[in-house]
Design a protein around this motif. Structure first.
Motif, PDB file in Angstrom:
ATOM      1  N   LYS A  25       0.826  -1.209   0.000  1.00 23.33           N
ATOM      2  CA  LYS A  25       0.000   0.000   0.000  1.00 23.33           C
ATOM      3  C   LYS A  25       0.863   1.263   0.000  1.00 23.33           C
ATOM      4  O   LYS A  25       0.482   2.283  -0.566  1.00 23.33           O
ATOM      5  CB  LYS A  25      -0.923   0.001   1.225  1.00 23.33           C
ATOM      6  N   ASP A  26       2.027   1.197   0.643  1.00 20.76           N
ATOM      7  CA  ASP A  26       2.889   2.379   0.712  1.00 20.76           C
ATOM      8  C   ASP A  26       3.805   2.521  -0.506  1.00 20.76           C
ATOM      9  O   ASP A  26       4.629   3.445  -0.571  1.00 20.76           O
ATOM     10  CB  ASP A  26       3.719   2.379   1.997  1.00 20.76           C
ATOM     11  N   LYS A  27       3.699   1.583  -1.469  1.00 21.48           N
ATOM     12  CA  LYS A  27       4.444   1.624  -2.738  1.00 21.48           C
ATOM     13  C   LYS A  27       5.948   1.381  -2.565  1.00 21.48           C
ATOM     14  O   LYS A  27       6.704   1.506  -3.539  1.00 21.48           O
ATOM     15  CB  LYS A  27       4.232   2.955  -3.465  1.00 21.48           C
ATOM     16  N   ARG A  28       6.415   1.065  -1.371  1.00 24.52           N
ATOM     17  CA  ARG A  28       7.835   0.771  -1.176  1.00 24.52           C
ATOM     18  C   ARG A  28       8.179  -0.566  -1.829  1.00 24.52           C
ATOM     19  O   ARG A  28       7.350  -1.484  -1.871  1.00 24.52           O
ATOM     20  CB  ARG A  28       8.181   0.712   0.316  1.00 24.52           C
ATOM     21  N   ASN A  29       9.398  -0.682  -2.310  1.00 21.88           N
ATOM     22  CA  ASN A  29       9.903  -1.951  -2.813  1.00 21.88           C
ATOM     23  C   ASN A  29      10.940  -2.465  -1.828  1.00 21.88           C
ATOM     24  O   ASN A  29      12.091  -2.039  -1.826  1.00 21.88           O
ATOM     25  CB  ASN A  29      10.533  -1.778  -4.200  1.00 21.88           C
ATOM     26  N   LEU A  30      10.510  -3.376  -0.975  1.00 22.21           N
ATOM     27  CA  LEU A  30      11.397  -3.857   0.085  1.00 22.21           C
ATOM     28  C   LEU A  30      12.479  -4.792  -0.439  1.00 22.21           C
ATOM     29  O   LEU A  30      13.502  -4.972   0.218  1.00 22.21           O
ATOM     30  CB  LEU A  30      10.588  -4.546   1.183  1.00 22.21           C
ATOM     31  N   VAL A  31      12.269  -5.383  -1.617  1.00 20.78           N
ATOM     32  CA  VAL A  31      13.323  -6.196  -2.214  1.00 20.78           C
ATOM     33  C   VAL A  31      14.523  -5.307  -2.533  1.00 20.78           C
ATOM     34  O   VAL A  31      15.677  -5.656  -2.253  1.00 20.78           O
ATOM     35  CB  VAL A  31      12.822  -6.926  -3.475  1.00 20.78           C
ATOM     36  N   THR A  32      14.245  -4.130  -3.103  1.00 23.03           N
ATOM     37  CA  THR A  32      15.308  -3.171  -3.384  1.00 23.03           C
ATOM     38  C   THR A  32      15.984  -2.717  -2.099  1.00 23.03           C
ATOM     39  O   THR A  32      17.218  -2.604  -2.035  1.00 23.03           O
ATOM     40  CB  THR A  32      14.745  -1.952  -4.130  1.00 23.03           C
ATOM     41  N   GLU A  33      15.190  -2.493  -1.058  1.00 18.80           N
ATOM     42  CA  GLU A  33      15.750  -2.051   0.219  1.00 18.80           C
ATOM     43  C   GLU A  33      16.589  -3.148   0.881  1.00 18.80           C
ATOM     44  O   GLU A  33      17.620  -2.864   1.492  1.00 18.80           O
ATOM     45  CB  GLU A  33      14.622  -1.587   1.142  1.00 18.80           C
TER      46      GLU A  33
END
Length: 373
Positions: free
Chosen positions: A174-182
């Motif tokens: 929902k927050d549009k973050r890409n945690l794989v990238t992080e």
């Protein structure tokens, strides 16, 4: 030999015997710990391996066996979140809680504790990595349904290796973050396609596999040896520099077969878990300094092995005692005591009957991870 000489020999032998006995009774200290959790598995589920597996069940290889009481802080019948938090944090908490105490405050997990002692850590599950059981080993949230928030908790970096499903909680948020990238920026090598080989991650600092949008496929959907292969890969990766390690692997979907009252689903998942036990015990027997603990958070389905119900030619039913049948009493969890199987240094500490949160305290005491040093 005179009387005085005989007495001297006897005294010397007695002292030597006492000294030897004292040494052998000292509690050993395991270097590594592998905790295997079969979600939703009670004695009947385990017993099914003895009737439906073509080979001898690996459960028979344990000599130290105990029982745990599984009630959560406020409920007689626990859910997986509270049950896993008891294992991961050593506290009784409320149902749905992930790594928090009964007052909703965060509690240090065994993964965080081990990491602070320079112990490498790994989590594997056939569910999403954010699901109740694996999530309770790194997350701190008041509700197990907070998948997006639990995924963010993984960014704490205390988990050195993980393999499970749950990709949507990292990329479709929902927050549009890409945690794989992080995670990649935090020195994780992330693979979302296949488990791969050790050589592909050997030089990496940390490694993670997110191999399904949500949960991993069922055994009946050709999941194969994912649990065994991922655990073996995790052992290779975490021990590559001869470091001590802690691994938790969950056979998540035994529970789901129980909820569905689907005996073939349940049994297939249980037999896969028994194969995992075999792989882990093979390693532990060879390595010699690894404690293996096998247990479950609770029983699901009120699963029963009973005489198979059959019909006569006139339509009346009868119990055929020559055939094992299956039945369920509920679509939820039950309060039955749960077996604990242990192997390796300190395994005798897991005998007896005790509360589920004592699994945590026994492990950290045996390893010395509870020390202030």
């Amino acid at each position: 030999m005179n009387y005085k000489n005989i007495s001297a020999v006897f005294i010397a032998f007695t002292l030597f015997s006492c000294s030897t006995t004292k040494k052998t009774t000292q509690s050993p200290k395991p270097k590594n710990v592998i905790l295997l959790i079969s979600d939703g598995t009670g004695l009947s589920q385990i017993s099914s391996a003895f009737f439906f597996k073509d080979s001898k069940p690996n459960y028979t290889r344990f000599k130290n066996i105990g029982l745990i009481k599984t009630s959560s802080a406020g409920q007689d019948i626990t859910d997986s979140a509270a049950g896993a938090t008891a294992f991961s944090c050593g506290v009784k908490t409320f149902n749905s809680a992930i790594g928090v105490a009964n007052d909703s405050t965060a509690v240090q997990t065994i993964v965080e504790l081990a990491s602070s002692k320079n112990v490498k850590t790994g989590l594997i599950a056939s569910s999403a990595i954010t699901h109740a059981t694996p999530g309770s080993f790194f997350g701190h949230q008041i509700n197990r349904g907070m998948g997006d928030e639990i995924a963010v908790d993984l960014l704490g970096g205390k988990v050195d290796f993980f393999a499970a499903g749950g990709l949507k909680y990292f990329t479709k948020r929902k927050d549009k973050r890409n945690l794989v990238t992080e995670l990649t920026a935090l020195n994780y090598k992330i693979d979302t396609t296949a488990l791969g080989k050790f050589a592909q991650i050997k030089s990496s600092q940390k490694a993670g596999f997110l191999l399904a949008k949500d949960q991993m496929p069922k055994m009946s959907q050709c999941r194969g040896d994912f649990l065994s292969d991922a655990t073996e890969l995790g052992i290779q990766f975490l021990s590559k520099d001869n470091a001590p390690f802690f691994i938790m692997t969950e056979g998540s979907q035994i529970d789901w077969g129980g909820h569905d009252n689907d005996a073939p689903y349940l049994i297939a998942e249980l037999l896969d878990f028994d194969n995992l036990i075999g792989k882990v015990l093979d390693y532990a027997e060879k390595e010699g300094n690894t404690l293996v603990v096998v247990t479950s958070d609770h029983e699901t389905g009120g699963f029963t092995l009973s005489a198979k119900r059959k019909k006569k030619a006139d339509g009346t039913e009868y119990d055929d005692y020559s055939k094992v049948g299956t039945s369920f009493s509920t679509g939820g969890h039950s309060a039955t005591l749960i077996p604990v199987f242990a192997f390796g240094p300190g395994s005798e500490e897991f005998n007896g009957i005790y509360e589920n949160n004592e699994i945590f305290s026994k492990i950290v005491k045996l390893t010395g991870w509870d020390s202030k040093k």
